[in-house]
Write an enzyme that holds these catalytic residues in place. Structure first.
Site: not given
Length: 280
Positions: A115, A48, A53, A82
């Site tokens: 998200h 994931d 990120y 996401k």
């Protein structure tokens, strides 16, 4: 309930997802490839990540290395990313998806999530996800951090019911009302920060249960989630911790022990409140 690291759960569209996966939040891109590769080597089949990120490139490289080292095929992995839904238009969401796919060096995603609800500015993004899903670019679509009223708004225009709602969930934040709503609608819950970013590892109740079962506090918490059919993403950068987090299938918490853990709920968050968090 899953009974091993590779056990899967069937989502509402028939797609199978491993019950326990690796999350790569806050892992630097330069380190992510080694972490993801090691996770695959250690038996993890769900990975994931997210655009925000900043480590999709490293995640993709780690997937490639993990597949090469283990000899398994891409379709044996479940990869999630996401879209950072900062009030994106339809076209911006489509572009963001393809950018993520390029960074990951993949032909498709198993799961793609919005998200955050972003002050309920997600209608165009959801329609984009539905079209990508219809085109076969994504095996399942879902949301993250949506509360009941966000989902109720989504249902006023959605043609596809989300397969997953990924939320902060741990013994201090049980989210019972939201979980009941999602179960009624056929939406699986997946927990992020199931260990409350480590804050629960020194809790006296959890420490006592860990001693009783000769397990770690983290294993007690993860077992609590597994016994409630909650899907999990757990962050770890070390192989020994990855193996430890997966060593939760050889014991069971009693109903009394589960109730002790349930009693810890304080509706306490370590992450942002979805009702106030926005980033336009």
């Amino acid at each position: 309930m899953i009974h091993s690291l590779t056990d899967t759960v069937k989502l509402n569209n028939g797609t199978d997802i491993p019950g326990l996966g690796l999350g790569v939040f806050q892992i630097p891109d330069a380190d992510t490839s080694e972490v993801v590769k090691n996770a695959i080597v250690n038996g993890y089949r769900s990975i994931d990540t997210a655009a925000i990120y900043g480590n999709e490139t490293g995640t993709g490289l780690g997937i490639k290395q993990g597949l090469e080292e283990t000899g398994i095929s891409r379709d044996e992995l479940f990869v999630t990313s996401k879209v950072w839904n900062n009030h994106l238009s339809y076209d911006e969401t489509i572009a963001a998806f393809h950018e993520s796919l390029t960074r990951l060096s993949l032909d498709y995603l198993d799961l793609y999530l919005i998200h955050w609800p972003g002050n309920e500015a997600f209608e165009e993004s959801w329609k984009a996800l539905e079209d990508l899903y219809a085109e076969g670019k994504i095996k399942a679509i879902g949301v993250s951090n949506f509360q009941v009223h966000h989902l109720e708004k989504l249902f006023t225009f959605a043609k596809v019911v989300p397969a997953i709602n990924q939320i902060e969930l741990h013994p201090k934040l049980a989210q019972l009302e939201l979980r009941a709503f999602c179960e009624e609608k056929g939406i699986h819950i997946q927990a992020w920060s199931p260990l409350m970013q480590g804050q629960l590892l020194t809790n006296k109740t959890i420490l006592a249960l860990a001693e009783a079962h000769k397990k770690s506090p983290a294993q007690i918490i993860l077992r609590w989630a597994i016994q409630q059919d909650i899907l999990l993403n757990v962050k770890s950068t070390h192989s020994d911790r990855m193996r430890s987090n997966a060593d939760i299938f050889d014991f069971q918490l009693s109903q009394e022990e589960m109730e002790k853990l349930n009693a810890l709920n304080e509706n306490l968050r370590v992450g942002p409140d979805p009702d106030s968090f926005d980033f336009k």
